[in-house]
Motif scaffolding. Structure first.
Motif, PDB file in Angstrom:
ATOM      1  N   ALA A   1       0.808  -1.218   0.000  1.00  0.00           N
ATOM      2  CA  ALA A   1       0.000   0.000   0.000  1.00  0.00           C
ATOM      3  C   ALA A   1       0.850   1.281   0.000  1.00  0.00           C
ATOM      4  CB  ALA A   1      -0.971  -0.008   1.182  1.00  0.00           C
ATOM      5  N   PRO A   2       1.911   1.351   0.816  1.00  0.00           N
ATOM      6  CA  PRO A   2       2.715   2.574   0.790  1.00  0.00           C
ATOM      7  C   PRO A   2       3.343   2.850  -0.585  1.00  0.00           C
ATOM      8  CG  PRO A   2       3.244   1.261   2.743  1.00  0.00           C
ATOM      9  CD  PRO A   2       2.362   0.416   1.877  1.00  0.00           C
ATOM     10  N   THR A   3       3.768   1.797  -1.268  1.00  0.00           N
ATOM     11  CA  THR A   3       4.359   1.992  -2.592  1.00  0.00           C
ATOM     12  C   THR A   3       3.306   2.468  -3.592  1.00  0.00           C
ATOM     13  OG1 THR A   3       5.914   0.207  -2.089  1.00  0.00           O
ATOM     14  CG2 THR A   3       5.764   0.908  -4.381  1.00  0.00           C
ATOM     15  N   GLN A   4       2.123   1.860  -3.522  1.00  0.00           N
ATOM     16  CA  GLN A   4       1.031   2.310  -4.383  1.00  0.00           C
ATOM     17  C   GLN A   4       0.714   3.779  -4.138  1.00  0.00           C
ATOM     18  OE1 GLN A   4      -2.508  -0.012  -4.847  1.00  0.00           O
ATOM     19  NE2 GLN A   4      -1.471  -1.964  -4.535  1.00  0.00           N
ATOM     20  N   ALA A   5       0.697   4.154  -2.853  1.00  0.00           N
ATOM     21  CA  ALA A   5       0.388   5.547  -2.512  1.00  0.00           C
ATOM     22  C   ALA A   5       1.483   6.478  -3.017  1.00  0.00           C
ATOM     23  CB  ALA A   5       0.235   5.686  -0.988  1.00  0.00           C
ATOM     24  N   ALA A   6       2.740   6.036  -2.935  1.00  0.00           N
ATOM     25  CA  ALA A   6       3.842   6.865  -3.403  1.00  0.00           C
ATOM     26  C   ALA A   6       3.764   7.083  -4.911  1.00  0.00           C
ATOM     27  CB  ALA A   6       5.176   6.225  -3.023  1.00  0.00           C
ATOM     28  N   VAL A   7       3.383   6.027  -5.641  1.00  0.00           N
ATOM     29  CA  VAL A   7       3.222   6.150  -7.097  1.00  0.00           C
ATOM     30  C   VAL A   7       2.094   7.125  -7.415  1.00  0.00           C
ATOM     31  CG1 VAL A   7       2.495   4.935  -9.195  1.00  0.00           C
ATOM     32  CG2 VAL A   7       4.185   3.888  -7.667  1.00  0.00           C
TER      33      VAL A   7
ATOM     34  N   LEU B   1      10.486   8.004 -13.258  1.00  0.00           N
ATOM     35  CA  LEU B   1      10.269   8.390 -11.866  1.00  0.00           C
ATOM     36  C   LEU B   1       9.466   7.319 -11.121  1.00  0.00           C
ATOM     37  CD1 LEU B   1       9.497  12.213 -12.404  1.00  0.00           C
ATOM     38  CD2 LEU B   1      11.608  11.197 -11.507  1.00  0.00           C
ATOM     39  N   VAL B   2       8.464   6.749 -11.814  1.00  0.00           N
ATOM     40  CA  VAL B   2       7.691   5.659 -11.201  1.00  0.00           C
ATOM     41  C   VAL B   2       8.596   4.442 -10.996  1.00  0.00           C
ATOM     42  CG1 VAL B   2       5.822   3.992 -11.604  1.00  0.00           C
ATOM     43  CG2 VAL B   2       5.440   6.434 -12.040  1.00  0.00           C
ATOM     44  N   SER B   3       9.451   4.168 -11.971  1.00  0.00           N
ATOM     45  CA  SER B   3      10.393   3.048 -11.836  1.00  0.00           C
ATOM     46  C   SER B   3      11.296   3.241 -10.624  1.00  0.00           C
ATOM     47  CB  SER B   3      11.249   2.915 -13.100  1.00  0.00           C
ATOM     48  OG  SER B   3      10.438   2.662 -14.228  1.00  0.00           O
ATOM     49  N   ALA B   4      11.716   4.487 -10.398  1.00  0.00           N
ATOM     50  CA  ALA B   4      12.589   4.768  -9.254  1.00  0.00           C
ATOM     51  C   ALA B   4      11.871   4.487  -7.938  1.00  0.00           C
ATOM     52  CB  ALA B   4      13.070   6.220  -9.303  1.00  0.00           C
ATOM     53  N   VAL B   5      10.564   4.776  -7.902  1.00  0.00           N
ATOM     54  CA  VAL B   5       9.785   4.463  -6.696  1.00  0.00           C
ATOM     55  C   VAL B   5       9.768   2.952  -6.473  1.00  0.00           C
ATOM     56  CG1 VAL B   5       7.457   4.457  -5.709  1.00  0.00           C
ATOM     57  CG2 VAL B   5       8.356   6.536  -6.784  1.00  0.00           C
TER      58      VAL B   5
ATOM     59  N   GLU C   1      11.976   0.771  -7.571  1.00  0.00           N
ATOM     60  CA  GLU C   1      13.343   0.348  -7.204  1.00  0.00           C
ATOM     61  C   GLU C   1      13.606   0.610  -5.716  1.00  0.00           C
ATOM     62  OE1 GLU C   1      16.045  -0.810  -9.014  1.00  0.00           O
ATOM     63  OE2 GLU C   1      15.253  -0.785 -11.067  1.00  0.00           O
ATOM     64  N   SER C   2      13.206   1.798  -5.265  1.00  0.00           N
ATOM     65  CA  SER C   2      13.499   2.129  -3.871  1.00  0.00           C
ATOM     66  C   SER C   2      12.675   1.277  -2.915  1.00  0.00           C
ATOM     67  CB  SER C   2      13.273   3.628  -3.615  1.00  0.00           C
ATOM     68  OG  SER C   2      11.904   3.929  -3.739  1.00  0.00           O
ATOM     69  N   ALA C   3      11.583   0.693  -3.421  1.00  0.00           N
ATOM     70  CA  ALA C   3      10.799  -0.215  -2.584  1.00  0.00           C
ATOM     71  C   ALA C   3      11.318  -1.649  -2.701  1.00  0.00           C
ATOM     72  CB  ALA C   3       9.328  -0.150  -2.984  1.00  0.00           C
ATOM     73  N   GLY C   4      12.427  -1.819  -3.420  1.00  0.00           N
ATOM     74  CA  GLY C   4      13.052  -3.124  -3.472  1.00  0.00           C
ATOM     75  C   GLY C   4      12.698  -3.985  -4.676  1.00  0.00           C
ATOM     76  N   HIS C   5      11.916  -3.458  -5.599  1.00  0.00           N
ATOM     77  CA  HIS C   5      11.516  -4.252  -6.766  1.00  0.00           C
ATOM     78  C   HIS C   5      12.651  -4.291  -7.793  1.00  0.00           C
ATOM     79  CE1 HIS C   5       7.291  -4.739  -5.585  1.00  0.00           C
ATOM     80  NE2 HIS C   5       7.430  -3.549  -5.016  1.00  0.00           N
TER      81      HIS C   5
ATOM     82  N   VAL D   1       7.056  -1.066 -16.213  1.00  0.00           N
ATOM     83  CA  VAL D   1       6.195   0.113 -16.093  1.00  0.00           C
ATOM     84  C   VAL D   1       5.771   0.475 -17.498  1.00  0.00           C
ATOM     85  CG1 VAL D   1       6.050   2.535 -15.414  1.00  0.00           C
ATOM     86  CG2 VAL D   1       7.359   0.921 -14.005  1.00  0.00           C
ATOM     87  N   ASP D   2       4.489   0.364 -17.766  1.00  0.00           N
ATOM     88  CA  ASP D   2       3.966   0.572 -19.116  1.00  0.00           C
ATOM     89  C   ASP D   2       2.971   1.724 -19.088  1.00  0.00           C
ATOM     90  OD1 ASP D   2       2.721   0.510 -21.552  1.00  0.00           O
ATOM     91  OD2 ASP D   2       2.042  -1.563 -21.429  1.00  0.00           O
ATOM     92  N   ALA D   3       3.312   2.805 -19.769  1.00  0.00           N
ATOM     93  CA  ALA D   3       2.405   3.961 -19.858  1.00  0.00           C
ATOM     94  C   ALA D   3       2.018   4.156 -21.313  1.00  0.00           C
ATOM     95  CB  ALA D   3       3.087   5.207 -19.308  1.00  0.00           C
TER      96      ALA D   3
END
Lengths: 166, 289
Positions: free
Chosen positions: B23-29, B150-154, B156-160, B165-167
């Motif tokens: 949930a925190p990662t989703q919220a950060a995105v 930027l989303v990828s960096a989020v 990565e920082s969450a450990g993924h 990431v497809d936009a």
């Protein structure tokens, strides 16, 4: 611009079923003849002639091909003034059957190199170097092409289409 | 793979990850995407870009604007002005405006000169942009790609470490198993002109077939004339980051690949409106010829 030259410009949009159908809708809906950006009077009212070539239907454009368009042969000469300033003529014949362009002939005057480059788009699908394959037959994870459009864009286009087609 | 879909900045997003997003990662995105939209959207009245359209002045952009503006500076130079973020005004003139009028209000209109009208300087936490006239900024040529990074960096920082990431047509892949991507035929979305493998790189595509609102009217404009481009139908680029791949996918509509290769490392396929194609050596064998 006459109506045949509008057929020409729609052909430039890709010869897909929907762009041709949108073109015919434009012809029926108005005779004031909006012109493309390569013509003398750029795009006075694009809304009246939406040439939406979204063949996937993802943009909800299926309603544009509802069979309102008269079969037949459309032909004529279009002209436009490219940046070089020399007027260019383009002769087009296209046959529409059941909302599909079944035949297309294009001849261009091609007075200068720059114009020849722009005119190549009119002969699109004639000189194919790359062959399309059905995506369903390919084992792929994703498809990359033109970006999908926003809901706002699509809703606005739908509204315009419904007006243009009525 | 776990998958999360949402719509943002005018396109459909899909985040695919080997491990589910907490949930925190989703919220950060969500917060990141919302902040980006609030800064750059020319379709909302409360954005920084909307204020830039109201009058000349000094404006604060987030620190991430620095690499974006730097990329635009370079692409502007390499395309001799054809790529220019001030093209937003030209799009509005042709009817692609905040109200989606799709009615041209005049002849194609060149964008204001980028170097004369806008200057910027990067501080520690903000980028200051100064304008000498009201401008309609449109970062469409590279902005979506940057947001993918930027989303990828989020993630990565969450450990993924394994994700896509497809936009829409801009995507970033990370992980051990390559992604197979079909290149959509510009004039028939049910067909593909080739298939390529993407692994630990970014792939961007640009094509003129979908965002059309009238005869020959689409969203890829030459900023020098304000008119839609005609000779190129679609481009695909692979680069180390998505921002660069996105910007180059637009620049290839206006510049020769070798001109861009002088300053960028990338692979590409470019398809012309007459059905011809060219591509970098690494892409040989990708196309169905």
């Amino acid at each position: 611009m006459n109506r045949a030259s509008k057929s020409l410009l729609c052909a430039a949009a890709g010869l897909s079923l929907l762009s041709a159908a949108g073109c015919a809708a434009g012809e029926e809906a108005d005779t004031a003849a909006p012109a493309g950006p390569t013509s003398e009077s750029p795009a006075q009212s694009p809304a009246q002639s939406p040439a939406v070539s979204d063949a996937s239907g993802a943009a909800g454009s299926g309603s544009a091909a509802s069979g309102k368009y008269t079969d037949g042969e459309y032909s004529g000469t279009g002209s436009y003034i490219p940046p070089s300033g020399t007027s260019e003529d383009v002769d087009v014949k296209l046959t529409l059957e059941g909302n599909v362009v079944t035949e297309l002939e294009v001849e261009t005057s091609g007075k200068n190199l720059q114009s020849k480059q722009y005119q190549r788009e009119f002969t699109s699908n004639i000189q194919k170097q790359v062959v399309g394959k059905n995506i369903d037959e390919l084992d792929v994870d994703k498809v990359a092409g033109s970006s999908l459009t926003s809901q706002g864009f699509n809703r606005a286009l739908d509204a315009i289409r419904s007006v243009a087609a009525s | 793979m776990h998958s999360l879909g949402f719509e943002a900045i005018g396109t459909q997003w899909t985040l695919s990850t080997a491990e589910p997003l907490d949930a925190p990662t989703q919220a950060a995105v969500a917060e990141l995407v919302e902040g980006y939209d609030r800064t750059y959207s020319r379709f909302r009245s409360d954005s920084t870009v909307a204020r830039m359209a109201e009058g000349a002045g000094s404006f604060e952009l987030p620190a991430s604007a620095a690499p974006l503006l730097e990329l635009f500076d370079t692409l502007h130079r390499l395309t001799r002005g054809a790529v220019n973020p001030l093209v937003g005004r030209s799009l509005e003139v042709l009817g692609y405006d905040a109200g989606y009028s799709f009615r041209a209000s005049g002849a194609p209109s060149p964008a204001a000169d980028w170097t004369d009208t806008v200057s910027w300087s990067a501080g520690r936490s903000v980028v200051e942009v100064r304008t000498t006239a009201p401008v309609t900024l449109d970062i469409g040529a590279a902005g979506k790609g940057q947001l993918v990074d930027l989303v990828s960096a989020v993630l990565e920082s969450a450990g993924h470490r394994e994700y896509v990431v497809d936009a829409g047509s801009d995507l970033r892949h990370a992980g051990g198993t390559a992604l197979r991507v079909a290149l959509e035929y510009p004039y028939d979305a049910a067909r593909a002109v080739g298939v390529l493998s993407v692994r630990n790189r970014s792939l961007c595509a640009s094509a003129v077939n979908r965002r059309q609102w009238g005869d020959g009217l689409h969203h890829v404009l030459d900023a020098r004339t304000g008119a839609p481009v005609q000779a190129v139908a679609a481009t695909w680029t692979l680069a180390a980051d998505t921002r660069t791949a996105d910007g180059l996918a637009t620049a290839l509509f206006f510049a020769e690949p070798r001109e861009l290769a002088a300053e960028f490392e990338f692979d590409y396929v470019r398809m012309f409106t007459d059905g011809r194609a060219d591509y970098s050596p690494a892409m040989a064998g990708v196309l169905f010829t």
